[in-house]
Design a protein around this motif. Structure first.
Motif, short mmCIF file in Angstrom:
data_model
loop_
_atom_site.label_atom_id
_atom_site.label_comp_id
_atom_site.label_asym_id
_atom_site.label_seq_id
_atom_site.Cartn_x
_atom_site.Cartn_y
_atom_site.Cartn_z
N ARG A 1 0.90 -1.22 0.12
CA ARG A 1 0.01 0.01 -0.15
C ARG A 1 1.05 1.29 -0.03
NH1 ARG A 1 -3.23 -3.61 3.42
NH2 ARG A 1 -5.49 -3.54 2.38
N ILE A 2 0.28 2.38 -0.57
CA ILE A 2 1.29 3.50 -0.54
C ILE A 2 0.90 4.16 0.74
CG2 ILE A 2 1.46 5.90 -1.73
CD1 ILE A 2 0.59 4.56 -4.10
N VAL A 3 1.89 4.53 1.52
CA VAL A 3 1.58 5.04 2.93
C VAL A 3 2.04 6.51 2.87
CG1 VAL A 3 1.76 2.85 4.04
CG2 VAL A 3 3.96 3.93 3.84
N ALA A 4 2.81 6.77 1.99
CA ALA A 4 3.22 8.48 1.94
C ALA A 4 3.42 8.90 0.68
CB ALA A 4 4.15 8.78 2.85
N GLU A 5 3.31 10.04 0.21
CA GLU A 5 3.65 10.59 -1.22
C GLU A 5 3.75 11.95 -1.10
OE1 GLU A 5 0.40 10.01 -3.82
OE2 GLU A 5 1.36 11.24 -5.13
N GLY A 6 5.15 12.47 -1.81
CA GLY A 6 5.11 14.05 -1.77
C GLY A 6 6.38 14.44 -2.15
N VAL A 7 6.88 15.75 -2.09
CA VAL A 7 8.06 16.20 -2.39
C VAL A 7 9.18 15.66 -1.60
CG1 VAL A 7 9.20 18.44 -2.82
CG2 VAL A 7 6.84 18.21 -3.31
N PRO A 8 10.31 15.10 -2.16
CA PRO A 8 11.22 14.42 -1.43
C PRO A 8 11.64 15.30 0.03
CG PRO A 8 11.75 13.85 -3.62
CD PRO A 8 10.77 14.78 -3.63
N GLU A 9 11.77 16.57 -0.35
CA GLU A 9 12.43 17.45 0.90
C GLU A 9 11.43 17.35 2.16
OE1 GLU A 9 12.23 20.13 -2.38
OE2 GLU A 9 13.10 17.91 -2.48
N GLU A 10 10.13 17.52 1.65
CA GLU A 10 9.11 17.38 2.84
C GLU A 10 8.82 16.02 3.42
OE1 GLU A 10 5.63 19.54 0.62
OE2 GLU A 10 7.25 21.13 0.75
N LEU A 11 8.84 15.11 2.59
CA LEU A 11 8.62 13.67 3.07
C LEU A 11 10.03 13.42 4.12
CD1 LEU A 11 7.95 11.32 0.18
CD2 LEU A 11 6.54 12.00 2.23
N MET A 12 11.08 13.93 3.91
CA MET A 12 12.41 13.60 4.42
C MET A 12 12.46 14.37 5.77
SD MET A 12 14.03 11.49 2.75
CE MET A 12 15.85 11.40 2.64
#
Ligand code: ATP
Length: 234
Positions: free
Chosen positions: A211-222
């Motif tokens: 399942r996809i548990v997170a998605e977004g711009v790398p800087e924000e995910l990190m």
């Protein structure tokens, strides 16, 4: 450019992807990260037409390609660099690259595309007559990417291109992927090397247990503590 709608994929009774919905924009470099067994390889193999989803739709450039035969996925502009490279070890580098351009449209532009591949990977020039199996791991990965590029895809799927390569070679590999992306080819990159993948990607998806548990711009995910802890160990 590419849209997955509620995609479920199973091996027999065992589901590997559950109701996945995501999209890839034209020109985007999207990385898919996640632990072993999350379903990353299953995802790219499904996008390459090798695995058939149980349900859901794959829409490429507005066209539903879900039920097409695998070779029709190539015709639709999708090329896969599989995990473990899958080169023909006894055939020469030149022959391995040629195989990538088997479709008529790609065959017509074979010379020109080969020049582009050799510009991207100059180290392959001198190795064209050598059996692919004699090359170093890094050079074999270059051949695998080159072979996919020979098909002149609009969407390139890369499954763990850095696997088993030394740190210096990994850096070169990510540079090359960035160049391919800058050249306008849309890329889905599956990687265990999360920090490097995040550095070159425009957007990232985190897959866990299908399942996809997170998605977004790398800087924000990190910045998210749970992602930092799970994938960067900090
Ligand atoms: P890895 O990084 O280890 O390759 P992954 O994220 O790519 O992991 P997949 O290889 O897609 O994960 O596997 C997803 C799930 O599907 C796992 O539970 C795995 O055991 C299962 N699976 C993968 N291939 C098969 C297969 N050929 N037959 C049965 N189950 C499979």
């Amino acid at each position: 450019m590419l849209e997955l709608q509620q995609l479920t994929v199973a091996y027999g009774q065992a589901r590997a992807l559950w109701d996945i919905s995501m999209h890839v924009k034209q020109g985007e470099l999207l990385c898919v990260v996640g632990p072993n067994g999350a379903g990353k390889t299953t995802l790219v193999n499904t996008l390459a037409g090798i695995l058939r989803p149980v349900s859901g739709r794959i829409v490429m450039e507005g066209r539903d390609i879900t039920r097409l035969a695998p070779h029709r996925f190539c015709e639709a502009g999708i090329a896969l660099v599989p995990e473990g490279r899958r080169l023909f070890a006894g055939m020469t580098v030149a022959e391995n690259l040629d195989i990538g351009s088997f479709l008529p449209a790609a065959k017509k532009r074979r010379r020109e595309t080969l020049d582009e591949v050799l510009q991207l990977f100059p180290a392959l020039k001198a190795r064209l007559p050598a059996p692919a199996g004699e090359l170093s791991g890094g050079q074999q990965q270059m051949v695998a990417i080159g072979r996919a590029l020979m098909a002149r895809p609009r969407l390139l799927l890369l499954d763990e291109p850095s696997l088993g390569l030394s740190p210096i070679v990994v850096g070169d590999m990510f540079d090359a992927i960035r160049k391919v992306s800058a050249g306008g080819i849309t890329i889905v990159l599956v990687e265990q090397n999360v920090s490097m993948a995040m550095r070159i990607s425009h957007r990232a998806c985190v897959l866990e247990l299908g399942r996809i548990v997170a998605e977004g711009v790398p800087e924000e995910l990190m910045k998210r503590p749970e992602i930092r802890q799970a994938y960067l160990g900090v």
